[in-house]
Design a protein around this motif. Structure first.
Motif, short mmCIF file in Angstrom:
data_model
loop_
_atom_site.label_atom_id
_atom_site.label_comp_id
_atom_site.label_asym_id
_atom_site.label_seq_id
_atom_site.Cartn_x
_atom_site.Cartn_y
_atom_site.Cartn_z
N MET A 1 44.90 41.95 46.60
CA MET A 1 44.93 42.53 45.27
C MET A 1 43.58 42.29 44.61
SD MET A 1 47.67 41.75 42.34
CE MET A 1 47.22 41.83 40.67
N SER A 2 43.06 43.33 44.03
CA SER A 2 41.76 43.25 43.38
C SER A 2 41.96 42.92 41.90
CB SER A 2 41.03 44.58 43.53
OG SER A 2 39.84 44.56 42.78
N TRP A 3 41.31 41.86 41.44
CA TRP A 3 41.43 41.44 40.05
C TRP A 3 40.54 42.25 39.12
CZ3 TRP A 3 45.36 38.34 39.08
CH2 TRP A 3 45.84 37.53 40.10
N SER A 4 39.64 43.01 39.66
CA SER A 4 38.68 43.72 38.81
C SER A 4 38.98 45.22 38.70
CB SER A 4 37.27 43.54 39.36
OG SER A 4 37.18 44.09 40.66
N PHE A 8 44.95 46.32 37.68
CA PHE A 8 45.26 45.01 37.09
C PHE A 8 45.36 45.12 35.56
CE2 PHE A 8 43.90 40.83 35.47
CZ PHE A 8 44.94 40.07 35.98
N ILE A 12 48.71 44.42 33.26
CA ILE A 12 48.75 43.49 32.10
C ILE A 12 49.30 44.22 30.88
CG2 ILE A 12 47.31 42.20 30.47
CD1 ILE A 12 47.57 40.71 33.02
#
Length: 96
Positions: A1-4, A8, A12
């Motif tokens: 999973m890419s946080w950037s 994401f 949120i």
């Protein structure tokens, strides 16, 4: 999973929105005031509030009249208790 990534950020926002909806639903279900971002809080409307106010107003008027009548009676009794005997006898005879 890419946080950037944009996924994401969208996740949120979705979690925050779902939390706000759940919190509002629980508060409304249990009768707590609902928070409103413009005017503060919104109270749960009471269907019988107008009827309760009307009943309390009429009872207040009735009790106010009763108190004024009792005050008049107490004033007469005080006058009878403090007046000389002759005037008291005449006042008592006048009340009969």
């Amino acid at each position: 999973m890419s946080w950037s990534g944009p996924g994401f950020v969208i996740a949120i926002i979705a979690i925050s929105t779902f939390g706000w909806l759940a919190s509002t639903w629980i508060r409304a279900k249990h009768g707590y005031p609902i928070e409103n971002e413009w005017t503060g809080t919104t109270e749960k409307p009471d269907a019988g509030a107008a009827r309760k106010i009307e009943l309390l107003t009429s009872e207040n008027e009735r009790l106010t009249g009763q108190i004024s009548r009792l005050e008049e009676r107490i004033a007469v009794l005080e006058r009878i208790a403090t007046d000389p005997a002759e005037r008291t006898a005449r006042a008592i005879d006048a009340l009969r």
